[in-house]
Design a protein around this motif. Structure first.
Motif, mmCIF file in Angstrom:
data_model
loop_
_atom_site.group_PDB
_atom_site.id
_atom_site.type_symbol
_atom_site.label_atom_id
_atom_site.label_comp_id
_atom_site.label_asym_id
_atom_site.label_seq_id
_atom_site.Cartn_x
_atom_site.Cartn_y
_atom_site.Cartn_z
ATOM 1 N N UNK A 75 49.145 100.537 22.336
ATOM 2 C CA UNK A 75 50.420 100.058 21.836
ATOM 3 C C UNK A 75 50.766 98.735 22.510
ATOM 4 N N UNK A 76 50.083 98.437 23.618
ATOM 5 C CA UNK A 76 50.368 97.224 24.381
ATOM 6 C C UNK A 76 51.597 97.362 25.259
ATOM 7 N N UNK A 77 52.309 98.475 25.147
ATOM 8 C CA UNK A 77 53.519 98.696 25.940
ATOM 9 C C UNK A 77 53.190 99.586 27.126
ATOM 10 N N UNK A 78 53.516 99.105 28.331
ATOM 11 C CA UNK A 78 53.247 99.889 29.526
ATOM 12 C C UNK A 78 54.562 100.136 30.244
ATOM 13 N N UNK A 79 54.924 101.396 30.438
ATOM 14 C CA UNK A 79 56.140 101.644 31.218
ATOM 15 C C UNK A 79 55.972 102.826 32.165
ATOM 16 N N UNK A 80 56.748 102.809 33.265
ATOM 17 C CA UNK A 80 56.671 103.891 34.246
ATOM 18 C C UNK A 80 57.492 105.072 33.753
ATOM 19 N N UNK A 81 56.825 106.205 33.606
ATOM 20 C CA UNK A 81 57.487 107.429 33.169
ATOM 21 C C UNK A 81 57.883 108.242 34.404
ATOM 22 N N UNK A 82 56.973 108.286 35.390
ATOM 23 C CA UNK A 82 57.260 108.962 36.655
ATOM 24 C C UNK A 82 56.726 108.085 37.785
ATOM 25 N N UNK A 107 46.268 96.414 35.223
ATOM 26 C CA UNK A 107 46.694 95.126 35.761
ATOM 27 C C UNK A 107 48.201 95.172 36.018
ATOM 28 N N UNK A 108 48.910 95.899 35.173
ATOM 29 C CA UNK A 108 50.353 96.071 35.358
ATOM 30 C C UNK A 108 50.632 96.906 36.609
ATOM 31 N N UNK A 109 49.937 98.027 36.716
ATOM 32 C CA UNK A 109 50.126 98.934 37.868
ATOM 33 C C UNK A 109 49.817 98.250 39.198
ATOM 34 N N UNK A 110 48.710 97.513 39.219
ATOM 35 C CA UNK A 110 48.294 96.846 40.450
ATOM 36 C C UNK A 110 49.368 95.856 40.910
ATOM 37 N N UNK A 111 49.940 95.119 39.975
ATOM 38 C CA UNK A 111 51.001 94.170 40.332
ATOM 39 C C UNK A 111 52.198 94.883 40.956
ATOM 40 N N UNK A 112 52.613 95.987 40.343
ATOM 41 C CA UNK A 112 53.759 96.747 40.871
ATOM 42 C C UNK A 112 53.453 97.296 42.258
ATOM 43 N N UNK A 113 52.268 97.872 42.416
ATOM 44 C CA UNK A 113 51.932 98.553 43.666
ATOM 45 C C UNK A 113 51.712 97.568 44.813
ATOM 46 N N UNK A 114 51.206 96.384 44.512
ATOM 47 C CA UNK A 114 51.026 95.334 45.534
ATOM 48 C C UNK A 114 52.352 94.966 46.189
ATOM 49 N N UNK A 115 53.400 94.971 45.386
ATOM 50 C CA UNK A 115 54.728 94.602 45.893
ATOM 51 C C UNK A 115 55.271 95.622 46.885
ATOM 52 N N UNK A 134 40.711 93.101 28.038
ATOM 53 C CA UNK A 134 41.600 92.017 27.634
ATOM 54 C C UNK A 134 42.171 91.365 28.898
ATOM 55 N N UNK A 135 42.529 92.219 29.867
ATOM 56 C CA UNK A 135 43.068 91.752 31.155
ATOM 57 C C UNK A 135 42.003 91.987 32.226
#
Ligand code: IMP
Ligand code: MG
Length: 175
Positions: A75-82, A107-115, A134-135
């Protein structure tokens, strides 16, 4: 009606490979402990098998993100559910994934977790479909590279079904 499933990776082959990767992780993290992040729901089966084969101290946390609907395409949509229960600061963190396809989720998760300032952050996946990327994501441990086919089993689902299969298979189209 039940679908016909062709075995791609038999149970024994998957388990042998997880043993090998578990040993490699145990060597790489010698003298440290490893904090496994299991990405729900698909990675649960792999994370449990992997954790049992790691000989350095292991802690576990869980996270759920959505990137796919109930079908077979992104879907291209990535969101945190838990979100995770524990902070990552100062920990040697290893993300455990079932499959890397487009790479969007990771790639989305890694960015969040790095912070969250882990001491180290690495990625381990049961399956990788490099052709579909793709990423760009750096994967530290890969059990199997697979061709561009939609797979189920060992945690992977099709419309939430087949996660419990003890092997990795491909759903055969109806004749
Ligand atoms: P990505 O963001 O495209 O890398 O997608 C990763 C997620 O898509 C995985 O965690 C799976 O939930 C799902 N996925 C990708 N390919 C497959 C497949 O072949 N079978 C089942 N799920 C898949
Ligand atoms: Mg899924």
């Amino acid at each position: 009606m039940s679908d016909k499933i062709r075995v791609l990776l038999p149970e024994e082959q998957v388990n042998d490979k997880i043993q090998e990767i578990g040993e490699q992780i145990s060597r790489d993290y010698q003298g440290k402990s490893v904090h496994l992040i299991c990405v729900l729901k698909g990675s649960v089966f792999f994370a449990c098998e992997l954790a049992k084969r790691i000989t350095v101290p292991v802690t576990l946390d869980f996270m759920s993100v959505s990137s796919y609907g109930d079908g077979t395409s992104s879907s291209g949509v990535v969101k945190i559910i838990k979100d995770l229960d524990e902070p990552l600061e100062g920990k040697d963190v290893l993300i455990v994934e079932d499959i890397i396809d487009s790479g969007r989720t990771l790639s989305y998760l890694i960015e969040i977790l790095k912070q969250r300032h882990p001491s180290t952050l690495r990625l381990c996946t049961l399956l990788d479909k490099p052709e579909r990327r793709v990423k760009d994501v750096k994967v530290d441990y890969v059990c199997f590279n697979i061709p561009d086919e939609f797979v189920v089993g060992y945690g992977l689902d099709y419309a939430q079904k087949y996660r419990n299969l003890p092997y990795v298979g491909v759903i055969e189209p109806e004749a």
